[in-house]
Design an enzyme around this catalytic site. Structure first.
Site, PDB file in Angstrom:
ATOM      1  N   ASP A 211     -23.471 -18.292  -4.039  1.00 12.72           N
ATOM      2  CA  ASP A 211     -23.297 -17.080  -4.845  1.00 12.72           C
ATOM      3  C   ASP A 211     -24.383 -17.006  -5.905  1.00 12.72           C
ATOM      4  OD1 ASP A 211     -21.103 -16.717  -3.354  1.00 12.72           O
ATOM      5  OD2 ASP A 211     -19.634 -16.952  -4.980  1.00 12.72           O
TER       6      ASP A 211
ATOM      7  N   GLU B 236     -27.457 -18.267  -5.824  1.00 12.52           N
ATOM      8  CA  GLU B 236     -28.763 -17.865  -5.278  1.00 12.52           C
ATOM      9  C   GLU B 236     -28.800 -16.363  -4.990  1.00 12.52           C
ATOM     10  OE1 GLU B 236     -30.131 -21.825  -2.821  1.00 12.52           O
ATOM     11  OE2 GLU B 236     -28.323 -20.774  -2.183  1.00 12.52           O
ATOM     12  N   PHE B 237     -27.668 -15.857  -4.454  1.00 13.28           N
ATOM     13  CA  PHE B 237     -27.579 -14.431  -4.165  1.00 13.28           C
ATOM     14  C   PHE B 237     -27.752 -13.617  -5.456  1.00 13.28           C
ATOM     15  CE2 PHE B 237     -25.384 -10.416  -3.659  1.00 13.28           C
ATOM     16  CZ  PHE B 237     -25.792  -9.991  -2.397  1.00 13.28           C
ATOM     17  N   ASP B 238     -27.044 -14.028  -6.494  1.00 13.10           N
ATOM     18  CA  ASP B 238     -27.120 -13.307  -7.765  1.00 13.10           C
ATOM     19  C   ASP B 238     -28.525 -13.317  -8.363  1.00 13.10           C
ATOM     20  OD1 ASP B 238     -24.521 -12.571  -7.651  1.00 13.10           O
ATOM     21  OD2 ASP B 238     -23.785 -14.205  -8.918  1.00 13.10           O
TER      22      ASP B 238
ATOM     23  N   SER C 237      -4.914  11.867  15.751  1.00  8.33           N
ATOM     24  CA  SER C 237      -4.066  10.706  15.465  1.00  8.33           C
ATOM     25  C   SER C 237      -3.671  10.077  16.793  1.00  8.33           C
ATOM     26  CB  SER C 237      -2.864  11.102  14.631  1.00  8.33           C
ATOM     27  OG  SER C 237      -2.270  12.218  15.188  1.00  8.33           O
ATOM     28  N   LEU C 238      -2.805   9.104  16.747  1.00  5.49           N
ATOM     29  CA  LEU C 238      -2.419   8.400  17.965  1.00  5.49           C
ATOM     30  C   LEU C 238      -0.944   8.648  18.208  1.00  5.49           C
ATOM     31  CD1 LEU C 238      -4.129   4.965  17.267  1.00  5.49           C
ATOM     32  CD2 LEU C 238      -4.799   6.595  19.024  1.00  5.49           C
TER      33      LEU C 238
ATOM     34  N   GLU D 214      -6.323  -3.577  20.465  1.00  6.29           N
ATOM     35  CA  GLU D 214      -6.842  -3.802  19.114  1.00  6.29           C
ATOM     36  C   GLU D 214      -5.693  -3.872  18.137  1.00  6.29           C
ATOM     37  OE1 GLU D 214      -9.219  -0.380  18.320  1.00  6.29           O
ATOM     38  OE2 GLU D 214     -10.423  -0.716  20.107  1.00  6.29           O
TER      39      GLU D 214
ATOM     40  N   LYS E 106      -3.765  -2.662  14.984  1.00  8.67           N
ATOM     41  CA  LYS E 106      -3.706  -1.386  14.284  1.00  8.67           C
ATOM     42  C   LYS E 106      -3.688  -1.701  12.789  1.00  8.67           C
ATOM     43  CE  LYS E 106      -1.371   3.064  14.299  1.00  8.67           C
ATOM     44  NZ  LYS E 106      -1.453   3.329  12.883  1.00  8.67           N
TER      45      LYS E 106
ATOM     46  N   ASP F 260      -3.576  -1.233   8.844  1.00  7.70           N
ATOM     47  CA  ASP F 260      -2.751  -0.353   8.026  1.00  7.70           C
ATOM     48  C   ASP F 260      -3.425  -0.109   6.678  1.00  7.70           C
ATOM     49  OD1 ASP F 260      -0.673   1.175   7.223  1.00  7.70           O
ATOM     50  OD2 ASP F 260       0.719  -0.485   6.877  1.00  7.70           O
TER      51      ASP F 260
ATOM     52  N   ARG G 228      -9.835  11.009   6.257  1.00  8.67           N
ATOM     53  CA  ARG G 228      -9.279  11.761   7.374  1.00  8.67           C
ATOM     54  C   ARG G 228      -8.923  13.187   6.947  1.00  8.67           C
ATOM     55  NH1 ARG G 228      -4.682  13.273   9.883  1.00  8.67           N
ATOM     56  NH2 ARG G 228      -4.711  13.039  12.136  1.00  8.67           N
TER      57      ARG G 228
ATOM     58  N   TYR H 278     -13.398   0.740  14.591  1.00 10.83           N
ATOM     59  CA  TYR H 278     -12.733   0.666  15.894  1.00 10.83           C
ATOM     60  C   TYR H 278     -12.975   1.848  16.819  1.00 10.83           C
ATOM     61  CZ  TYR H 278      -9.406   3.012  12.748  1.00 10.83           C
ATOM     62  OH  TYR H 278      -8.826   3.817  11.813  1.00 10.83           O
TER      63      TYR H 278
ATOM     64  N   LYS I 215      -6.145   1.125  24.284  1.00 10.07           N
ATOM     65  CA  LYS I 215      -7.054   2.210  24.672  1.00 10.07           C
ATOM     66  C   LYS I 215      -7.584   1.985  26.076  1.00 10.07           C
ATOM     67  CE  LYS I 215      -8.612   2.601  19.885  1.00 10.07           C
ATOM     68  NZ  LYS I 215      -9.651   2.281  18.909  1.00 10.07           N
TER      69      LYS I 215
ATOM     70  N   LYS J  50       3.898   0.287  17.638  1.00 14.42           N
ATOM     71  CA  LYS J  50       4.163  -0.067  16.236  1.00 14.42           C
ATOM     72  C   LYS J  50       5.106  -1.267  16.172  1.00 14.42           C
ATOM     73  CE  LYS J  50       3.608   2.758  13.045  1.00 14.42           C
ATOM     74  NZ  LYS J  50       3.152   3.943  12.441  1.00 14.42           N
TER      75      LYS J  50
ATOM     76  N   CYS K 227      19.904  -6.441 -23.359  1.00 12.36           N
ATOM     77  CA  CYS K 227      18.822  -7.308 -22.890  1.00 12.36           C
ATOM     78  C   CYS K 227      19.358  -8.723 -22.627  1.00 12.36           C
ATOM     79  CB  CYS K 227      17.713  -7.347 -23.934  1.00 12.36           C
ATOM     80  SG  CYS K 227      16.411  -8.503 -23.496  1.00 12.36           S
TER      81      CYS K 227
ATOM     82  N   CYS L 285      17.692 -11.093 -25.411  1.00 17.07           N
ATOM     83  CA  CYS L 285      17.885 -11.013 -26.864  1.00 17.07           C
ATOM     84  C   CYS L 285      19.112 -10.195 -27.264  1.00 17.07           C
ATOM     85  CB  CYS L 285      16.633 -10.444 -27.538  1.00 17.07           C
ATOM     86  SG  CYS L 285      16.371  -8.709 -27.185  1.00 17.07           S
TER      87      CYS L 285
ATOM     88  N   CYS M  30      13.883  -2.984 -22.919  1.00 18.17           N
ATOM     89  CA  CYS M  30      14.420  -3.605 -24.116  1.00 18.17           C
ATOM     90  C   CYS M  30      13.503  -3.164 -25.253  1.00 18.17           C
ATOM     91  CB  CYS M  30      14.411  -5.131 -24.011  1.00 18.17           C
ATOM     92  SG  CYS M  30      14.673  -5.905 -25.624  1.00 18.17           S
TER      93      CYS M  30
ATOM     94  N   CYS N 176      12.049 -10.101 -29.101  1.00 17.56           N
ATOM     95  CA  CYS N 176      12.572 -10.466 -27.772  1.00 17.56           C
ATOM     96  C   CYS N 176      11.620 -11.510 -27.149  1.00 17.56           C
ATOM     97  CB  CYS N 176      12.668  -9.224 -26.907  1.00 17.56           C
ATOM     98  SG  CYS N 176      13.268  -9.557 -25.253  1.00 17.56           S
TER      99      CYS N 176
HETATM  100  S1  IVH Z   1      -8.282   4.702  17.133  1.00 16.96           S
HETATM  101  C1  IVH Z   1      -8.965   8.897  18.741  1.00 16.96           C
HETATM  102  N1  IVH Z   1      -7.878   2.188  16.507  1.00 16.96           N
HETATM  103  O1  IVH Z   1      -4.252   4.727  13.076  1.00 16.96           O
HETATM  104  C2  IVH Z   1      -8.488   7.572  18.308  1.00 16.96           C
HETATM  105  N2  IVH Z   1      -6.957   3.851  15.076  1.00 16.96           N
HETATM  106  O2  IVH Z   1      -2.349   6.888  14.007  1.00 16.96           O
HETATM  107  C3  IVH Z   1      -8.804   7.289  16.912  1.00 16.96           C
HETATM  108  N3  IVH Z   1      -5.811   2.943  13.102  1.00 16.96           N
HETATM  109  O3  IVH Z   1      -5.962   7.555  11.934  1.00 16.96           O
HETATM  110  C4  IVH Z   1      -8.042   6.198  16.305  1.00 16.96           C
HETATM  111  N4  IVH Z   1      -6.170   0.818  13.558  1.00 16.96           N
HETATM  112  O4  IVH Z   1      -6.306   5.355  10.713  1.00 16.96           O
HETATM  113  C5  IVH Z   1      -7.641   3.479  16.168  1.00 16.96           C
HETATM  114  N5  IVH Z   1      -7.667  -0.073  16.060  1.00 16.96           N
HETATM  115  C6  IVH Z   1      -7.432   1.191  15.718  1.00 16.96           C
HETATM  116  C7  IVH Z   1      -6.725   1.547  14.560  1.00 16.96           C
HETATM  117  C8  IVH Z   1      -6.487   2.901  14.282  1.00 16.96           C
HETATM  118  C9  IVH Z   1      -5.634   1.677  12.706  1.00 16.96           C
HETATM  119  C10 IVH Z   1      -5.279   4.114  12.368  1.00 16.96           C
HETATM  120  C11 IVH Z   1      -6.290   5.175  12.100  1.00 16.96           C
HETATM  121  C12 IVH Z   1      -5.746   6.432  12.731  1.00 16.96           C
HETATM  122  C13 IVH Z   1      -4.288   6.112  12.870  1.00 16.96           C
HETATM  123  C14 IVH Z   1      -3.728   6.847  14.047  1.00 16.96           C
END
Ligand code: IVH
Length: 669
Positions: free
Chosen positions: A34, A36-38, A83-84, A113, A115, A117, A136, A225, A288, A312, A406, A409, A424, A430
């Protein structure tokens, strides 16, 4: 150094620093310490300051962010963000596989993959340089949060290697690692702020912050991803991700190509159990179809691709018995109810306690002692009670009644209008409130008193030697040395530490006082605006909210704090002891009241000063730097390359535009 060699060195340093950022944050294989980087970073900073003509917004020095207030402009996604569709069972997953096989007439390979969060993000690169980072939003358009995203060190500002298309887009997830999340929440609690419920919420809050320097301090991370199908890289999603990894993106090493749905299910079962070992939050597995031509054949519905599905994870839940409810009193006097449970195994740990948050939640659950309760560990770190098995309740089980006094106290508790928590009000005597205040006062970011920690405070307090902050300065070495576990050496260290704290600048002293909602950043803003404690103590509500980023809640808390004569007395004592309660001459140098009452928006890039420096000058001369244009804006300090939309707005509202030179003349620089 002459200009040509400076330019060369700047470029070489930028290249090296980018490479080491990548090795550290993406590959987790650092080559430099760290330190050296700094050193390299400092060298680059110095050169950039000396040779501003080689300024580059993509320089690794810019990763630290700035406290320029930035507006988030809405931009349209080039490719809509879908979305998925979700499934919650292996059966539904097998149905998905059957449909895919039927519609494609093949047994396709799947990519599994994790997912993640967090908060999804779309990055746009033009000729290999990061141009826009967009949230998004509603899928069609999102917020441009580029300034904040640039502080995330695992995100390449420039792509590595070659072969990337000139217009490249990639999607991924911004995350706050669990350890950073836990640290942040402890800090928030210490500042009297409500902790975030889970890392996703804190990531979402962080990425929308106005102050990118704060974003930089929060150590966010990001995994990528998905490359939109319209960008034809290869014919395989898996290979696309491999390319992305070569160009410098962090792609999860746990991504796996699976043949057949059984392998997919094996992957899911494995991660359902193992995910608690990961450094970041995950809530499922995304499956996928690997082949991009097959993806195109399968197409999308209005909302989601037909070639992918998210499985999920179920939040893990168990039932156990509620033994009792205890109440904790924090530094600010907030009382938190905690459920004591019969110990039970949940998501990899033994759970004995669960947070109950406040009286409303207890009431809503209709909680009775000895009830069998359902405990869940979802995205939240601390387990929570999500339900009660009322049907199995013994008729004699007593209903949980929130305490009225409390537990520490005995003072009757109060509930502030509109707030869920009970407090409190006995700030002065307290015990946990006093100890908490002292612990906060001595902590590293506050007065940073060498030789002292929570245990020493506990000891001093229990022995009756310290009853408030000022008492610390009345300790003598003999008394300290007479305590068990502390000898002459520790005593000398503590006394020296206290002496040294008299030089700690005013902003940190103000933070150390522990006024609710006055964290480090707020303290700095207050000090810049009011210069000394007397001005701050005398400030009206209007004067307070006039300061950048000070809102109603903070203003009221400050008025409340100084409205209490005990607190004023404490300040007086500390002042007599010799603590700093005003900006030093050095800090005051170059300040005036010339811009008092003026709101100035900074826009564009400048020749002589960075935006950060200009902002500082505005504040030093009593002005207010604002982030968005309104009727109340007094001036626009305009540089080069201002967006047309902004200019139009300024003209429409007839806000005078001043150049950098005109501004400098205004403040006599
Ligand atoms: S693929 C067209 N891959 O989940 C496909 N999404 O419910 C695009 N997410 O908005 C999404 N991990 O925020 C994909 N390995 C993953 C993911 C992922 C988390 C989230 C992402 C997306 C939401 C969909």
């Amino acid at each position: 150094m002459d200009t040509a060699s400076a330019q060369k060195r700047i470029e070489a340093l930028r290249y090296e620093l980018d490479r080491h950022n990548y090795l550290y944050y993406v590959k987790a294989q650092p080559e430099l310490s760290d330190f050296e980087f700094d050193q390299l970073l400092k060298e680059l900073e110095a050169l950039e300051k000396e040779f501003p003509q080689f300024d580059d917004p993509m320089s690794p020095t810019r990763r630290v962010g700035s406290d320029i207030t930035s507006e988030f402009i809405q931009v349209k996604h080039r490719y809509p963000v879908l979305s998925l569709s979700n499934t919650y069972s292996e059966g539904e997953l097998r149905d998905f596989d059957s449909r895919i096989r039927r519609e494609t007439n093949t047994t396709p390979a799947y990519v599994c993959e994790l997912k993640f969060d967090g908060v999804s993000i779309s990055l746009n690169y033009e000729k290999g340089v990061l141009k826009h980072a967009v949230t998004r939003g509603d899928g069609v358009q999102g917020d441009d949060v580029t300034t904040n995203v640039k502080t995330i060190r695992s995100i390449p500002l420039k792509l590595q290697g070659s072969g990337w298309p000139d217009a490249f887009e990639i999607r991924g997830e911004i995350l706050m690692p669990f350890d950073v999340f836990n640290r942040l929440n402890s800090e928030r609690e210490a500042n009297g702020e409500t902790p975030f419920a889970n890392p996703r919420n804190s990531t979402a809050g962080t990425i929308k912050m106005q102050d990118s320097a704060v974003v930089a301090s929060r150590s966010l991370d990001a995994y990528f991803y998905y490359v939109p199908g319209e960008i034809r890289l290869t014919d395989s999603h898996f290979e696309n991700l491999e390319k992305a990894a070569e160009w410098g993106f962090k792609v999860s090493e746990h991504t796996k190509k699976c043949m057949g749905i059984d392998q997919v299910i094996e992957f899911i079962r494995y991660w359902d159990a193992q995910r608690f070992q990961l450094p970041v939050a995950t809530d499922g597995v995304v499956v996928k179809v690997d082949s991009i031509p097959l993806q195109n054949d399968l197409g999308t519905t209005a909302k989601s691709p037909r070639w992918a599905v998210a499985y999920k994870f179920k939040a893990e839940q168990v039932s156990t018995r509620l033994l009792s409810v205890s109440y904790q009193v924090g530094r600010t006097g907030a009382v938190t109810p905690v459920a004591n449970l019969e110990p039970v195994q949940l998501a990899g740990t033994v759970v004995k306690r669960a947070s109950l948050h406040n009286a409303d939640i207890i009431e809503k659950l209709d909680l009775h002692i000895n009830d069998i309760v359902k405990v869940e560990k979802g995205g939240e770190i601390i387990p929570k009670i999500v339900g009660v098995e009322a049907e199995s309740r013994h008729p004699l089980n007593a209903k949980v009644q929130f305490i009225e006094t409390c537990p520490e106290c005995g003072t009757p508790l109060v509930r502030i209008e509109g707030e869920a928590a009970h407090y409190c009000p006995n700030e002065a005597t307290c015990p946990p409130q006093i100890k908490g205040k002292i612990i906060h006062f001595i902590s590293r970011k506050a007065m940073d008193i060498d030789g002292m920690g929570e245990e020493t405070v506990e000891l001093f307090f229990n022995k009756g030697m310290v009853k408030n902050i000022a008492d610390l300065y009345r300790l003598n070495p003999e008394d300290i040395a007479s305590l068990e576990r502390l000898g002459d050496k520790s005593a000398a260290r503590i006394i020296d530490g206290l002496e040294a704290s008299k030089k700690v600048p005013f902003a940190r002293v103000l933070f150390a006082l522990g006024i609710r909602y006055v964290g480090e950043t707020v303290a700095k803003k207050l000090v810049a605006a009011f210069k000394n404690i007397d001005h701050l103590m005398e400030a009206s509500y209007e004067q307070l909210i006039d300061v950048n980023e000070i809102g109603q809640r903070i203003a009221e808390s400050i008025l409340n704090f100084f409205g209490n004569s005990e607190n004023r007395f404490l300040v007086d004592q500390l002042r007599q002891i010799g603590l700093q309660f005003e900006l030093s001459d050095e800090e005051l140098e170059g300040t005036s009241n010339t811009l008092n009452g003026l709101s100035i928006i900074i826009s564009g890039t400048f020749e002589k000063h960075s935006r950060n420096e200009l902002k500082k000058m505005i504040e030093q001369h009593g002005g207010k730097n604002v982030g968005s244009i309104s009727k109340k804006t007094s001036y626009m300090l305009a540089g080069e390359n201002i967006g047309p939309a902004k200019l139009e707005k300024v003209k429409k509202l007839q806000i005078p535009i001043i150049t950098e030179d005109e501004f400098l003349a205004m403040i006599n620089v």
